[in-house]
Design a protein around this motif. Structure first.
Motif, PDB file in Angstrom:
ATOM      1  N   ILE A 183      33.202  25.971  59.212  1.00 31.89           N
ATOM      2  CA  ILE A 183      33.596  25.583  60.562  1.00 31.89           C
ATOM      3  C   ILE A 183      33.804  26.827  61.417  1.00 31.89           C
ATOM      4  N   VAL A 184      34.397  27.873  60.852  1.00 31.73           N
ATOM      5  CA  VAL A 184      34.560  29.142  61.560  1.00 31.73           C
ATOM      6  C   VAL A 184      33.841  30.240  60.776  1.00 31.73           C
TER       7      VAL A 184
ATOM      8  N   GLY B  54      37.971  21.482  56.499  1.00 31.56           N
ATOM      9  CA  GLY B  54      39.151  20.950  55.837  1.00 31.56           C
ATOM     10  C   GLY B  54      40.144  21.996  55.374  1.00 31.56           C
ATOM     11  N   GLU B  55      39.844  23.265  55.601  1.00 33.96           N
ATOM     12  CA  GLU B  55      40.718  24.340  55.140  1.00 33.96           C
ATOM     13  C   GLU B  55      41.779  24.658  56.194  1.00 33.96           C
ATOM     14  N   VAL B  56      42.947  25.066  55.712  1.00 34.95           N
ATOM     15  CA  VAL B  56      44.022  25.539  56.583  1.00 34.95           C
ATOM     16  C   VAL B  56      44.278  27.004  56.260  1.00 34.95           C
TER      17      VAL B  56
ATOM     18  N   ALA C  11      36.607  19.686  66.061  1.00 34.09           N
ATOM     19  CA  ALA C  11      36.211  20.076  64.709  1.00 34.09           C
ATOM     20  C   ALA C  11      37.199  21.080  64.133  1.00 34.09           C
ATOM     21  N   LEU C  12      37.954  21.731  65.028  1.00 26.99           N
ATOM     22  CA  LEU C  12      38.848  22.804  64.626  1.00 26.99           C
ATOM     23  C   LEU C  12      40.092  22.771  65.503  1.00 26.99           C
TER      24      LEU C  12
ATOM     25  N   ASN D   7      47.111  17.242  55.674  1.00 23.92           N
ATOM     26  CA  ASN D   7      46.887  16.236  54.634  1.00 23.92           C
ATOM     27  C   ASN D   7      45.692  15.352  54.941  1.00 23.92           C
ATOM     28  N   GLU D   8      45.384  15.191  56.236  1.00 24.66           N
ATOM     29  CA  GLU D   8      44.234  14.378  56.651  1.00 24.66           C
ATOM     30  C   GLU D   8      42.926  15.153  56.609  1.00 24.66           C
ATOM     31  N   GLY D   9      42.993  16.468  56.331  1.00 25.15           N
ATOM     32  CA  GLY D   9      41.770  17.261  56.211  1.00 25.15           C
ATOM     33  C   GLY D   9      41.324  17.946  57.477  1.00 25.15           C
ATOM     34  N   MET D  10      42.209  18.072  58.478  1.00 24.57           N
ATOM     35  CA  MET D  10      41.848  18.786  59.689  1.00 24.57           C
ATOM     36  C   MET D  10      41.701  20.273  59.395  1.00 24.57           C
ATOM     37  N   THR D  11      40.621  20.875  59.880  1.00 29.25           N
ATOM     38  CA  THR D  11      40.419  22.318  59.742  1.00 29.25           C
ATOM     39  C   THR D  11      41.316  23.025  60.748  1.00 29.25           C
TER      40      THR D  11
END
Length: 269
Positions: free
Chosen positions: A19-20, A45-47, A185-186, A213-217
């Motif tokens: 995503i980035v 999905g990564e934080v 998306a981010l 927890n919901e998978g937001m990047t």
């Protein structure tokens, strides 16, 4: 590290999962070099939480991701798009117009330290504005979407309140709802709790935790070390315009390898 050229080619032919992709970002303000070649990849999905002392370049880097600050050199791709550039009719890269950059930013939610809400609009109207102006939704469509997002952050019952009638934590949750309404998306967070009273920090962190927890990047600048340990997949330590160490929370907080990281953590843990 994936090169800029390979990422650009792959983004047109399939999903890389990135995503980035920020590569070798440099940024100076006058004679002050704030970023000295920062590179970072973030997968879907990564934080990633950015930590480090004030003035180390964290916020400037975050602002370069969505082109609030134009890098002096290097490249930032978000969701397969080279931010700040576009292809002309001959297929050559040219600098994007302000309108083109605004369109690119529609995929990137940015939550500021100080909310940046419109004081003359209600919470609902603040959240509705982007979908109406950018996504061209009707007022009724935008109203339905905005209410869904306010409910998501626990403020459905505050929809008709103006910012002056909300607490700091509530304002920040409205700001998060406003970004989520654009279906980004981010999500980028610049110290989202730094302007809040201690008793309301938890309600904002809970919303961000739910998004994780919901998978937001997400890329988050934060001094909340306990929160970073809980929600981050990776933590990046900034110092003097560079990432000096990056790893899982367990690696970076429990067994840091760099002396600068050890010194910083000894003062904040």
């Amino acid at each position: 590290m994936v090169s800029s050229s390979s990422f650009e080619a792959s983004s047109t032919g399939g999903d890389t999962g990135l995503i980035v992709h920020a590569h070798d970002i440099h940024k100076s303000f006058g004679s002050l070099e704030v970023l000295k070649g920062v590179s970072l990849d973030v997968v879907r999905g990564e934080v990633v939480v950015l930590i480090g002392p004030s003035g180390s370049g964290k916020t400037t880097f975050l602002r370069c991701i969505n082109h609030f600050e134009k890098p002096d050199s290097g490249a930032v791709h978000v969701n397969g798009h080279l931010i700040g550039s576009k292809l002309d009719r001959t297929g050559q890269r040219t600098e994007a117009s302000a309108r083109d950059v605004a369109t690119q930013r529609a995929e990137i939610g940015f939550v500021f330290q100080h909310f940046n809400l419109f004081p003359n609009r209600t919470a609902l109207e603040n959240v509705m504005l982007g979908p109406i102006k950018v996504q061209k939704l009707s007022k009724e469509q935008a109203r339905t979407l905005a209410m869904e997002q306010l409910e998501k952050v626990g403020l459905g019952n505050k929809a008709d309140r103006y910012p002056a009638q909300l607490s700091g934590g509530q304002k920040q949750r409205v700001a998060i709802a406003r970004s989520l309404a654009m279906n980004p998306a981010l999500m980028l967070f610049d110290e989202p709790t730094s302007a809040l009273d201690p008793e309301v920090i938890g309600e904002v962190l809970m919303v961000i935790r739910d998004l994780a927890n919901e998978g937001m990047t997400m890329v988050i600048v934060s001094h909340e070390i306990g929160f970073a340990r809980e929600v981050a997949d990776r933590v990046a330590m900034f110092d003097d315009g560079q990432i000096v160490e990056i790893g899982t929370p367990q690696q970076l907080f429990d067994t840091p390898s760099q002396a600068r990281t050890k010194s910083f953590l000894s003062k904040v843990l």
